[in-house]
Design a protein around this motif. Sequence first.
Motif, PDB file in Angstrom:
ATOM      1  N   LYS A 211      37.854  16.186  53.431  1.00 43.39           N
ATOM      2  CA  LYS A 211      36.576  16.707  52.997  1.00 43.39           C
ATOM      3  C   LYS A 211      36.797  18.034  52.281  1.00 43.39           C
ATOM      4  N   ALA A 212      35.988  18.276  51.278  1.00 46.28           N
ATOM      5  CA  ALA A 212      36.071  19.538  50.527  1.00 46.28           C
ATOM      6  C   ALA A 212      34.747  20.269  50.644  1.00 46.28           C
ATOM      7  N   HIS A 213      34.825  21.601  50.816  1.00 43.19           N
ATOM      8  CA  HIS A 213      33.630  22.427  50.927  1.00 43.19           C
ATOM      9  C   HIS A 213      33.682  23.491  49.827  1.00 43.19           C
ATOM     10  N   ALA A 214      32.911  23.281  48.784  1.00 41.72           N
ATOM     11  CA  ALA A 214      32.947  24.185  47.635  1.00 41.72           C
ATOM     12  C   ALA A 214      32.308  25.521  47.977  1.00 41.72           C
ATOM     13  N   ASP A 215      32.899  26.592  47.455  1.00 41.63           N
ATOM     14  CA  ASP A 215      32.392  27.932  47.672  1.00 41.63           C
ATOM     15  C   ASP A 215      32.814  28.797  46.484  1.00 41.63           C
ATOM     16  N   GLU A 216      32.310  30.014  46.432  1.00 43.15           N
ATOM     17  CA  GLU A 216      32.711  30.937  45.369  1.00 43.15           C
ATOM     18  C   GLU A 216      33.976  31.676  45.788  1.00 43.15           C
ATOM     19  N   ILE A 217      35.036  31.522  45.006  1.00 37.33           N
ATOM     20  CA  ILE A 217      36.300  32.198  45.284  1.00 37.33           C
ATOM     21  C   ILE A 217      36.845  32.749  43.971  1.00 37.33           C
ATOM     22  N   TYR A 218      37.769  33.693  44.069  1.00 34.09           N
ATOM     23  CA  TYR A 218      38.432  34.225  42.888  1.00 34.09           C
ATOM     24  C   TYR A 218      39.712  33.445  42.621  1.00 34.09           C
ATOM     25  N   LEU A 219      39.985  33.210  41.353  1.00 37.32           N
ATOM     26  CA  LEU A 219      41.211  32.532  40.966  1.00 37.32           C
ATOM     27  C   LEU A 219      42.431  33.298  41.470  1.00 37.32           C
ATOM     28  N   SER A 220      42.351  34.628  41.458  1.00 36.02           N
ATOM     29  CA  SER A 220      43.487  35.450  41.911  1.00 36.02           C
ATOM     30  C   SER A 220      43.789  35.232  43.381  1.00 36.02           C
ATOM     31  N   GLN A 221      42.758  34.928  44.198  1.00 40.03           N
ATOM     32  CA  GLN A 221      43.001  34.673  45.615  1.00 40.03           C
ATOM     33  C   GLN A 221      43.919  33.460  45.798  1.00 40.03           C
ATOM     34  N   VAL A 222      43.675  32.439  45.023  1.00 37.22           N
ATOM     35  CA  VAL A 222      44.472  31.212  45.129  1.00 37.22           C
ATOM     36  C   VAL A 222      45.902  31.455  44.657  1.00 37.22           C
ATOM     37  N   LEU A 223      46.042  32.035  43.460  1.00 37.74           N
ATOM     38  CA  LEU A 223      47.381  32.217  42.894  1.00 37.74           C
ATOM     39  C   LEU A 223      48.178  33.273  43.644  1.00 37.74           C
ATOM     40  N   ASN A 224      47.504  34.274  44.220  1.00 38.05           N
ATOM     41  CA  ASN A 224      48.228  35.258  45.033  1.00 38.05           C
ATOM     42  C   ASN A 224      48.790  34.611  46.289  1.00 38.05           C
ATOM     43  N   ASP A 225      48.004  33.715  46.908  1.00 37.43           N
ATOM     44  CA  ASP A 225      48.507  33.010  48.091  1.00 37.43           C
ATOM     45  C   ASP A 225      49.686  32.110  47.732  1.00 37.43           C
ATOM     46  N   ILE A 226      49.580  31.426  46.591  1.00 36.16           N
ATOM     47  CA  ILE A 226      50.680  30.570  46.154  1.00 36.16           C
ATOM     48  C   ILE A 226      51.930  31.417  45.907  1.00 36.16           C
ATOM     49  N   SER A 227      51.753  32.562  45.269  1.00 36.68           N
ATOM     50  CA  SER A 227      52.890  33.452  45.016  1.00 36.68           C
ATOM     51  C   SER A 227      53.518  33.914  46.325  1.00 36.68           C
ATOM     52  N   LEU A 228      52.668  34.238  47.298  1.00 37.55           N
ATOM     53  CA  LEU A 228      53.161  34.682  48.595  1.00 37.55           C
ATOM     54  C   LEU A 228      53.933  33.573  49.295  1.00 37.55           C
ATOM     55  N   TYR A 229      53.475  32.332  49.155  1.00 35.48           N
ATOM     56  CA  TYR A 229      54.122  31.216  49.823  1.00 35.48           C
ATOM     57  C   TYR A 229      55.501  30.916  49.240  1.00 35.48           C
ATOM     58  N   TYR A 230      55.623  30.978  47.903  1.00 33.97           N
ATOM     59  CA  TYR A 230      56.801  30.401  47.265  1.00 33.97           C
ATOM     60  C   TYR A 230      57.783  31.388  46.649  1.00 33.97           C
ATOM     61  N   THR A 231      57.407  32.638  46.451  1.00 30.61           N
ATOM     62  CA  THR A 231      58.321  33.573  45.788  1.00 30.61           C
ATOM     63  C   THR A 231      59.631  33.700  46.551  1.00 30.61           C
ATOM     64  N   ASP A 232      59.555  34.002  47.844  1.00 33.85           N
ATOM     65  CA  ASP A 232      60.777  34.166  48.642  1.00 33.85           C
ATOM     66  C   ASP A 232      61.514  32.839  48.814  1.00 33.85           C
ATOM     67  N   LYS A 233      60.767  31.776  49.052  1.00 35.40           N
ATOM     68  CA  LYS A 233      61.392  30.471  49.286  1.00 35.40           C
ATOM     69  C   LYS A 233      62.197  30.026  48.070  1.00 35.40           C
ATOM     70  N   LEU A 234      61.618  30.147  46.874  1.00 37.98           N
ATOM     71  CA  LEU A 234      62.309  29.713  45.665  1.00 37.98           C
ATOM     72  C   LEU A 234      63.416  30.678  45.275  1.00 37.98           C
ATOM     73  N   ALA A 235      63.270  31.952  45.662  1.00 38.03           N
ATOM     74  CA  ALA A 235      64.344  32.914  45.389  1.00 38.03           C
ATOM     75  C   ALA A 235      65.592  32.530  46.174  1.00 38.03           C
ATOM     76  N   VAL A 236      65.401  32.065  47.406  1.00 39.12           N
ATOM     77  CA  VAL A 236      66.542  31.609  48.208  1.00 39.12           C
ATOM     78  C   VAL A 236      67.214  30.405  47.552  1.00 39.12           C
ATOM     79  N   ASN A 237      66.406  29.535  46.941  1.00 41.14           N
ATOM     80  CA  ASN A 237      66.948  28.351  46.264  1.00 41.14           C
ATOM     81  C   ASN A 237      67.468  28.662  44.863  1.00 41.14           C
ATOM     82  N   HIS A 238      67.376  29.944  44.456  1.00 44.30           N
ATOM     83  CA  HIS A 238      67.795  30.372  43.108  1.00 44.30           C
ATOM     84  C   HIS A 238      66.999  29.653  42.019  1.00 44.30           C
ATOM     85  N   THR A 239      65.743  29.371  42.342  1.00 42.49           N
ATOM     86  CA  THR A 239      64.841  28.758  41.367  1.00 42.49           C
ATOM     87  C   THR A 239      63.927  29.838  40.802  1.00 42.49           C
TER      88      THR A 239
END
Length: 380
Positions: A261-289
């Motif tokens: 189920k999806a619940h639409a709400d008002e969010i900022y695009l930066s909130q989504v991309l900042n979370d993605i950056s937080l999730y993957y920056t370190d992980k991909l750095a370890v993989n040298h990606t």
Amino acid sequence: MNKYVKISVTIVLLELVLIAAVNIFMFRSVRTEDAIYRVEAARIMEEIEAGTPCNNVTLSAYPDIIAVSPFDPDIHINNDYLVLKDNSTGTLYCIEYTASSYNTDLILSVDIGLGAMLLISIFVFTYLQKVLVKPFTAFTNLPYELSRGNLTVPVKENKNRFFGKFLWGMDMLRENLEEQKQEELRLMKENKTLILSLSHDIKTPLSSIKLYSKALSSGLYETSPEKKSQAVEGIRHNAEEIEKYVNEIVKASNEDFLNLKAHADEIYLSQVLNDISLYYTDKLAVNHTEFTIAEYSDCVLIADKDRLIEVIQNIIENAIKYGDGKFIDISVSEEEDCKLIRIHNTGDKIPESEISHIFDSFYRGSNIKDKQGSGLGLYI
């Protein structure tokens, strides 16, 4: 963390105020003792009025008095002084005194003690922020992420002696939950495969029953009209029941058994991309990606933040699993009244003939090689 910083700064400021207050109090209390030189000056004038020449006044008896001489306004005097009048002769005398009656050693000792206390407080607050507050803030969202099923991102290793074991345990929990989720998806796939297999198997006897029913109805069994009629009706009835059952199985197999189920709400695009950056920056750095997010203009979106992040995560996980590990790039562009998010990675491309099937449940492309997977990521 912001609250901790505010509390720390408040305490440091209070200590500074305390130091200032103590100094003001000490200086004022010492100032009250400065009146001694006035008492000594008055006694000297009593001696002079009694007939003692000013040059013969014993200054050693008056610790705060430096010199006594007739007052000459044309002579510059470097010290602090009082001008007092001899009431018997009307002569003015200059009485030089020292105002350095402050106990500078005491004031300096107190200031050193209070300053040391201030430095210790700053050191303790800084140390606590580094070893406790900052590491704790870094994984405050970890239980929430685990609760909503974000199990793909490993917990960053931390050698902190306070939280290192806790983070290790949380990472073990994440791995166990991820294994359980994969096992659940595997069982769902087997269940769906079983349903589809049963549907296929039932169709064969169903066709036979229908043909047999047709044969009976065409007059092949004319010996007993009553039995013939019963057989025809019975076969037809069973065939209809089996066909109904097959339709129900097929219908169930095509439904979204994950019940998303999806619940639409008002969010900022930066909130989504900042979370993605937080999730993957370190992980991909370890993989040298190489992982980059291109510049974009922030705006308000109408979307389910958690589901949108999950969509991007599923695609990035595919990029990690099936790409060649060189780079993954995210860019954002305008498309009518929408934001178009593109995720680009290097590696073997999906054949054009398979593009239309990649969002089907349990479908996996021909370029998967020996990579493990369920074929549900893009489907979800």
